[in-house]
Enzyme design. Structure first.
Site, PDB file in Angstrom:
ATOM      1  N   HIS A  47       0.717  -1.376  -0.057  1.00 42.55           N
ATOM      2  CA  HIS A  47      -0.016  -0.030   0.080  1.00 42.55           C
ATOM      3  C   HIS A  47       0.783   1.214  -0.055  1.00 42.55           C
ATOM      4  O   HIS A  47       0.428   2.494   0.470  1.00 42.55           O
ATOM      5  CB  HIS A  47      -0.973   0.197   1.046  1.00 42.55           C
ATOM      6  N   SER A 168      14.984  20.961 -15.778  1.00 44.91           N
ATOM      7  CA  SER A 168      13.576  21.562 -15.918  1.00 44.91           C
ATOM      8  C   SER A 168      14.219  22.899 -16.915  1.00 44.91           C
ATOM      9  O   SER A 168      15.029  23.397 -16.664  1.00 44.91           O
ATOM     10  CB  SER A 168      13.022  22.119 -14.757  1.00 44.91           C
ATOM     11  N   LYS A 174      16.066  21.126 -10.844  1.00 44.39           N
ATOM     12  CA  LYS A 174      15.272  19.754 -10.902  1.00 44.39           C
ATOM     13  C   LYS A 174      16.345  18.734 -11.673  1.00 44.39           C
ATOM     14  O   LYS A 174      16.895  19.157 -12.744  1.00 44.39           O
ATOM     15  CB  LYS A 174      14.094  20.117 -11.844  1.00 44.39           C
ATOM     16  N   GLU A 181       9.558   7.790 -17.095  1.00 46.27           N
ATOM     17  CA  GLU A 181       8.409   8.431 -17.152  1.00 46.27           C
ATOM     18  C   GLU A 181       7.735   8.062 -18.540  1.00 46.27           C
ATOM     19  O   GLU A 181       6.479   7.844 -18.707  1.00 46.27           O
ATOM     20  CB  GLU A 181       8.162   9.895 -16.993  1.00 46.27           C
TER      21      GLU A 181
END
Length: 355
Positions: A47, A168, A174, A181
């Site tokens: 979970h 970024s 970043k 992804e």
């Protein structure tokens, strides 16, 4: 009609082998990383909550098991499609005295197809292959989701290579796990290819229909997409750096040793239901005091149950917890080493160079 069906079987059979080779390469990278991190422990999750400690190698080998099944599905699909439609004609075979057995053998098939109508009309061999690819894409997506989580500042369990991340356009601090992804995002495309094929076949009567020319775009796309994802993920994992020290610190938070409390009492004859309640009360007590379970005194432990002795403390060490799970398929060191050896042997038999 029979020539087209034959060509598609020939192409897809070969395409399955190419994808299988790429799966093996990715599994080799996983083996390399797992072999290098046998002694690294980290929280295992259910979970997405910290549950019990496991070895990093054990977790990585779970990825390899997923891929092994994907490999098997592609291999099964290639074997089942290995029947030759040639000689089925448009739908009702031919009047010419063809030697279909010899033709099938010359083209590397196991046998001719048994029914001319079915041979030219169905594409379930494509559905099966693309279904295996979709399942593989889902597995790759799950792996990439963990890479995204683990490389975040919140987890900080690993650092992705600069070659597989991007900065970024606005925020210079970043380091985005873009390749992971993108692999995750490609899954929807491959699942869509499978749905495309299924819907294409859903309402077709026997035998051949022109609709079947639309079988090729989703099949070609599914293989190309999954092959690219396999290659990208292999590179991303090969260059990844796992942070064992951060993982070790994470083991000290979240009461991952709570199950050991229950097991300890159960081994001393306390019914597990009662032992579970005792462990839960101790977790609450420790949380309120800002302590770990191992930081509770023996007196505090005995306030909940008289069966606790001094030997409870070594039992709460993460390494001890993991080593007690010494069963086949478990995370104990010798079991993980055995699993690594078995995987190495399988890959070596397939011609993968292990380093």
């Amino acid at each position: 009609n029979d020539q087209v069906a034959t060509d598609m079987r020939l192409w897809t059979r070969e395409a399955c082998e190419h994808s299988i080779e790429r799966i093996d390469v990715l599994m080799c990278v996983i083996w390399q990383q797992a072999s290098a991190h046998v002694d690294v422990l980290l929280p295992g999750y259910t979970h997405l909550q910290r549950a019990q400690p496991v070895r990093l190698a054990h977790h990585l080998l779970a990825w390899a098991e997923m891929l092994e099944r994907d490999r098997g599905r592609l291999s099964d699909a290639a074997r089942r499609m290995n029947e030759c439609p040639l000689g089925s004609g448009a739908l009702a075979s031919t009047t010419f005295p063809l030697d279909r057995e010899r033709t099938a053998k010359e083209l590397g098939f196991d046998r001719p197809t048994r029914n001319s109508l079915d041979a030219v009309a169905d594409r379930d061999f494509l559905v099966e292959a693309v279904s295996a690819l979709a399942n593989c894409a889902v597995h790759l997506s799950r792996v990439c989701e963990e890479l995204v989580l683990w490389s975040s500042q919140e987890f900080d369990f690993m650092r992705m290579s600069d070659a597989f991340t991007t900065g970024s356009s606005m925020m210079p601090q970043k380091k985005n796990p873009d390749m992971a992804e993108l692999v995750r995002g490609k899954t929807g495309r491959v699942v869509g290819d499978l749905v495309n094929l299924l819907v294409l076949l859903k309402g077709l009567p026997l035998a051949y229909n022109r609709d079947l020319q639309e079988d090729k775009p989703p099949v070609f796309d599914a293989f190309d997409t999954v092959n690219s994802c396999l290659e990208v993920l292999a590179g991303a994992l090969e260059g990844a750096v796992f942070k064992g020290d951060v993982m070790a610190r994470a083991l000290r938070e979240g009461f991952l040793d709570a199950t050991e409390i229950a097991d300890y009492l159960a081994a001393r004859g306390v019914p597990f239901r009662e032992a579970h309640h005792v462990s839960g009360r101790l977790v609450g007590k420790a949380a309120r005091a800002g302590k770990t379970l191992a930081e509770l005194s023996l007196e505090e432990l005995r306030q909940e149950h008289a069966s606790f002795e001094q030997d409870i403390y070594p039992a709460l060490e993460p390494e001890t917890i993991v080593e007690r799970r010494d069963v086949q398929g478990g995370p104990a060191r010798n079991r993980v080493q055995g699993a690594l050896q078995e995987l190495q042997e399988r890959l070596s038999q397939r011609g993968i160079q292990m380093t």
